[in-house]
Design an enzyme around this catalytic site. Structure first.
Site, short mmCIF file in Angstrom:
data_model
loop_
_atom_site.label_atom_id
_atom_site.label_comp_id
_atom_site.label_asym_id
_atom_site.label_seq_id
_atom_site.Cartn_x
_atom_site.Cartn_y
_atom_site.Cartn_z
CD1 TRP A 40 -3.24 -0.70 0.14
CD2 TRP A 40 -2.01 -2.13 1.66
NE1 TRP A 40 -3.85 -2.03 0.09
CE2 TRP A 40 -3.46 -2.56 1.24
CE3 TRP A 40 -1.58 -2.65 2.72
CZ2 TRP A 40 -3.81 -4.05 1.88
CZ3 TRP A 40 -1.78 -4.40 3.48
CH2 TRP A 40 -2.60 -4.54 3.17
CB CYS B 57 -4.38 1.65 3.97
SG CYS B 57 -4.72 -0.27 4.29
CB CYS B 58 -7.69 0.13 1.37
SG CYS B 58 -6.70 -0.58 1.51
N GLY C 2 -9.88 -2.35 -1.58
CA GLY C 2 -9.58 -1.75 -1.67
C GLY C 2 -7.45 -0.77 -2.00
#
Lengths: 247, 742
Positions: B321, B405-406, B717
């Site tokens: 990520w 992250c998402c 995500g």
């Protein structure tokens, strides 16, 4: 209204993003029909026009973004023309337009006239180009379609024509020439804007089995995409119509 | 040379304020993609070499090599290159590309298991060294209560960062090129003097230690850059240096810790200012501007951490990520799209589709139309990017937030996050029906309550009352567990470098999560609208249900059930807030599972909605597949009803549609896809992962991975290379709803 099903993302059933309402019931028995489950006029869920309006209104943000709206399909949507007119008034108040996707093989009564007058666009099938084959493969009366197209032309209602191309039945250029002959006056006068060919596919075959209905074309293969594209090019050239979406 | 020549001065000169610098100096771009350049010959040569290494990595079971001789830190490795002399942006995590570092600071046993999974043993000297120190993991387990351990064991709380680093932080790495390290160090020293004047409370002592630890690593980063012959004490003077300094700042953080999802932030409008200046000065052309971004992205695609098989079960496909946030609209109404936004997206063409960096488009109704359509085209061509609602987030976070992250928004450098885990909601329901016992092992986990009688149809109001009781109990346990984890993480595995690129006293968020929302909503709907009769097993536990009659299902824009999903998130969020979070953090909640929906499903028994034991949940906030009967937009409308105000850590929705559904050619598909995004986000929906592909293609790829070696798909995500998924996850992705036309 009896609604067979709703497809909230039917981007290809008209212009922009479309919400397609498939109305139950069809008087035709087209050999190539991929939705035989919509033939029965009771096969669906009952909505009042108000309920259906509330449902459609939920898609307004998408319609606004891409200039789309509702498409009434089926079945034969014009069997419920009176209900479409009532729903159409509610939609008009919110500036949501509708398209009708019809066989054109309907009795031109006052409700049908009002329903198509309210439409932004009518997509009308030209299933077969003459009374004989029309009767043979659809069970319907070809003269009704011509009267319907005449009415659309006289009322200056925007119209697209459509034909399903079935291998072995109407997939030759010379066969298409006869469709072109029928459509030419409508295209030349500007009454029909586009002519769209659809490829026969076999994805609806399972429905025949499920419903226990004899599938007359069970041994017919799907039309290859390249062939459809060639034929679409052929009719565009002959009619000088703009290229529609190739489905 | 004056590093700030030709920049418009302002507040940013007096204090650390990158966003003020951007606002005063960037050039919005309203045009299309026609200016873009392809890869240079050098880029292609370097990337071909990397592709060869990636192939070897894949052949070796996913790990190229591990350096087990030392614990990773900023200075534990000498300089590394892909091809010395060919690299432009310098710096690797270890001395060779793809060689994974050993990072036992958050958990020694975890690092050891990860090594062993790939046939490596930790060097004896490292083992010795760590026998004298406490890891984060040891700290946590010293304090975990019996209930915390049981909830963890039963899988009601899963994915707790108690054995590896917590991640989810975004340093404001732009600060290094703009100000240079000397200035940043001076600012931290000033903060130290100010805080030193306060009363020495726990928090102020902790802050002073934070600063001391940050300073130590800021100095280490100067040394790391010096090994590459670069002097980051001063600000960047040109476009190359801006990219290089920024990357050093990010890279240092990746050497220091192994958290999941430490994202790089919102960097392109910032870099674009340097690109524009160099171009005006005649020292940079388009081909070389693109080359800098391509080279940065090659480096970002090489970031690796060593993971255990259990971690890979939860988060499949070896993701890190490196989320990059693009687009958005400024609070002054100007678009934040620059030419460098396009250059970043163009890496997906120049280098081919890839899961990393995780390119996230901040979608605003006011994005320039050419940019909207270019993004949609990139999705159609690569399936590699995701979309999040900028209009919604900007109204809360301002215009200089980035996605971590998402789906987690954080103000760059001003905000940090204590991340952790997800609560398995359907298991809480089963526990509520079973009086606090877990439905699989029968363990008493929650407070002892009444078990619902067998053979008697469940009463909705009674079930809701018990569910609420156990959700409240769960919420308190969850906050307390997270408090233990983050207390220990700060103590034993504090991210010294990453936090040095934050304000000394950042706003802190504590990010909670839920999984199985649609399963719980449908289960409650079944109890309310159909007849659900519990069946008990020989242990007296309710382990199955007879569900008679139809019931509304989430994903059909039906308020009767969508409102259930909405109140569950609201209720759980409000319950979380009742227990104070560590360091005064504000509670946030996400509906996001990554690929862990498969594991959560495995650990969960039969549910009243008809889902059988072990079957996967839907990912994130998605409706359960096969239950969406009115098509794609109805499904989107249901998810849009989950209120972001209660889920400010993000609401993930993954959407797959066949190309033919959108249109007959790329231009038409791009236009319609853009319209779907506009319509979805106009309803205050938060996130959409878009895959435009045919199911058959995935089936073919599963059966013969060589057919589509770079097939990238969006999961929950993030994006993964489809071939890196295990077969059960591939099957789960294939079983998801593909919106198709008949």
């Amino acid at each position: 209204m009896i609604v067979h099903s709703i497809e909230s993302l039917a981007a290809l059933e008209g212009e922009g993003l479309r919400c397609a309402i498939f109305l139950a019931g069809c008087p035709m028995r087209c050999a190539y029909c991929h939705n035989p489950d919509t033939w029965d006029p009771r096969a669906g869920r009952e909505y009042t026009p108000e309920d259906l309006f509330r449902k459609i209104k939920r898609y307004e943000p998408y319609f606004r973004a891409a200039g789309g709206g509702v498409t009434f399909s089926g079945g034969e949507p014009l069997l419920q023309a009176g209900e479409i007119v009532r729903l159409g008034r509610l939609l008009a108040d919110e500036n949501i337009s509708y398209t009708i996707d019809t066989s054109g093989c309907v009795e031109l009564d006052e409700d049908v006239k009002a329903a198509v007058r309210g439409a932004e666009l009518v997509i009308c099938d030209l299933k077969f180009p003459d009374a004989g084959t029309f009767k043979e493969y659809t069970g319907g009366d070809f003269s009704r379609v011509l009267k319907f197209l005449d009415f659309l032309a006289a009322e200056k209602i925007r119209t697209w024509a459509r034909t399903v191309i079935v291998p072995g039945i109407n997939d030759k250029e010379e066969e298409l020439d006869r469709y072109i002959e029928v459509l030419r006056p409508y295209v030349d006068s500007g009454a029909v804007e586009k002519y769209q060919l659809l490829g026969f596919h076999t994805m609806g075959f399972f429905k025949y089995e499920k419903l226990g209905i004899k599938n007359r074309l069970e041994n017919t293969p799907a039309l290859p995409a390249e062939r459809l594209s060639d034929l679409q090019g052929y009719v565009n050239d002959r009619l000088k119509t703009p290229s529609p979406a190739i489905l | 040379m004056d590093a700030w020549r030709d920049f418009i001065r302002g507040d940013w000169c007096e204090k650390i304020d990158v966003s003020d610098f951007i606002r005063r100096n960037y050039t919005p771009y309203y045009g299309d993609a026609s200016f873009l350049s392809g890869p240079t010959e050098r880029t292609t040569r370097l990337w071909e070499h990397v592709k060869m290494l990636l192939k070897i990595e894949q052949e070796r079971g996913g790990v190229f090599d591990v350096d087990t001789t030392r614990a990773s830190s900023i200075l534990s490795y000498g300089p590394g290159y892909i091809i010395k002399g060919t690299d432009i942006i310098l710096g690797l995590q270890t001395e060779k590309p793809l060689v994974r570092a050993l990072n036992p600071f958050a958990g020694f046993r975890n690092a050891e298991q990860a090594c062993r999974a790939y046939g490596y043993e930790i060097d004896e000297r490292v083992r010795q060294e760590f026998s004298y120190r406490t890891t984060h993991n040891q700290g946590v387990f010293r304090v975990y209560t019996d209930t915390m351990r049981k909830a963890r064991h039963a899988g009601i709380l899963t994915g707790l960062p108690d054995a590896y680093a917590r991640g989810r932080l975004i340093g404001d790495y732009r600060r290094l090129p703009l100000y240079g390290m000397d200035r940043l160090i001076a600012e931290k020293q000033r903060d130290r003097r100010i805080i030193g004047e306060r009363d020495m409370t726990d928090e102020n002592i902790r802050l002073l230690e934070d600063i001391a630890r940050q300073l130590e690593f800021m100095n280490a980063l100067i040394e790391m850059a010096a090994q590459y012959g670069r002097d980051i004490r001063r600000p960047a003077e040109c476009a190359y240096e801006a990219v290089q300094w920024l990357y050093f700042a990010y890279l240092g953080g990746q050497k220091e810790q192994n958290g999941a999802a430490n994202s790089i932030g919102r960097i392109t409008a910032f870099l674009d200012i340097y690109f524009e200046r160099d171009m005006k000065e005649g020292t940079l052309d388009e081909a070389h501007a693109q080359e800098l971004i391509d080279d940065l992205v090659i480096k970002l695609r090489l970031i690796r951490h060593l993971r255990t098989p259990e971690y890979n079960e939860l988060f499949a496909g070896d993701p890190v990520w490196v989320t990059v946030s693009e687009g958005g609209t400024g609070t002054d109404g100007r678009t934040l799209v620059t030419k460098t936004s396009y250059r970043m997206l163009n890496t997906l063409y120049n280098l081919g589709p890839s899961a990393e960096p995780n390119i996230t488009v901040l979608w605003s109704k006011n994005l320039p139309r050419p940019f909207k359509e270019f993004c949609a085209k990139v999705t159609l061509d690569t399936n590699a990017i995701q979309y999040e609602n900028d209009d919604l987030m900007c109204s809360i976070f301002g215009d200089d937030y980035a996605i971590s992250c998402c789906v987690s928004a954080l103000r760059e450098g001003r905000e940090m996050q204590f991340f952790g885990a997800r609560c398995n909601l359907p298991k809480v329901l089963l526990m509520a029906l079973n009086g606090g016992r877990d439905e699989t092992e029968g363990l008493q986990i929650g407070p002892v309550g009444e078990v619902f009688p067998e053979g008697v149809p469940l009463d909705y109001d009674k079930v809701v009352e018990r569910l609420k009781f156990y959700l409240s109990w769960m919420a308190r346990l969850y906050v307390n567990t997270m408090n233990v984890i983050h207390y220990m993480h700060d103590k034993y595995a504090y991210e010294r470098l990453i936090m040095s690129f934050h304000d000394t006293e950042p706003n802190r968020l504590m990010a909670f999560g839920v999984s199985g929302l649609s399963v719980l909503a449908d289960s409650l709907s079944a109890i309310k609208y159909a007849k659900v009769t519990p069946i008990k097993d020989e242990r007296g536990l309710i382990t199955d249900f007879i569900t008679e009659g139809d019931f509304p299902k989430f994903g059909n824009d039906d308020d009767r059930v969508d409102s259930i999903a909405a109140w569950i998130t609201e209720y759980f969020y409000n319950e979380l807030k009742k227990t104070p979070a560590y360091r005064g953090a504000k509670h946030t909640l996400s509906v996001l599972t990554i690929t862990s929906n498969v594991v959560y499903g495995k650990k969960t028994g039969n549910t009243p909605d008809g889902r059988r034991a072990g079957e996967p949940f839907a990912p994130g906030a998605n409706p359960m597949h096969g239950r969406e009967l009115e098509g794609a937009l109805a499904s989107l409308n249901s998810v849009a009803k989950i209120d972001y105000n209660f889920c400010r850590d993000g609401i993930s929705n993954t959407f797959s549609v066949t190309p033919g559904t959108l249109g007959s050619n790329t231009a038409e598909r791009a236009e319609k896809l853009a319209a779907i995004l506009d319509g979805y986000f106009a309803q205050n929906a938060h996130h959409l992962n878009v895959n435009v592909l045919n199911r058959q293609m995935l089936i073919d790829a599963m059966n013969d991975p060589t057919l589509y070696p770079n097939l990238t798909i969006r999961v929950s995500g993030y994006a993964v290379n489809f071939n890196k998924l295990t077969r059960d996850k591939q099957l789960e992705v294939i079983s998801r709803t593909f919106h198709d036309r008949m």
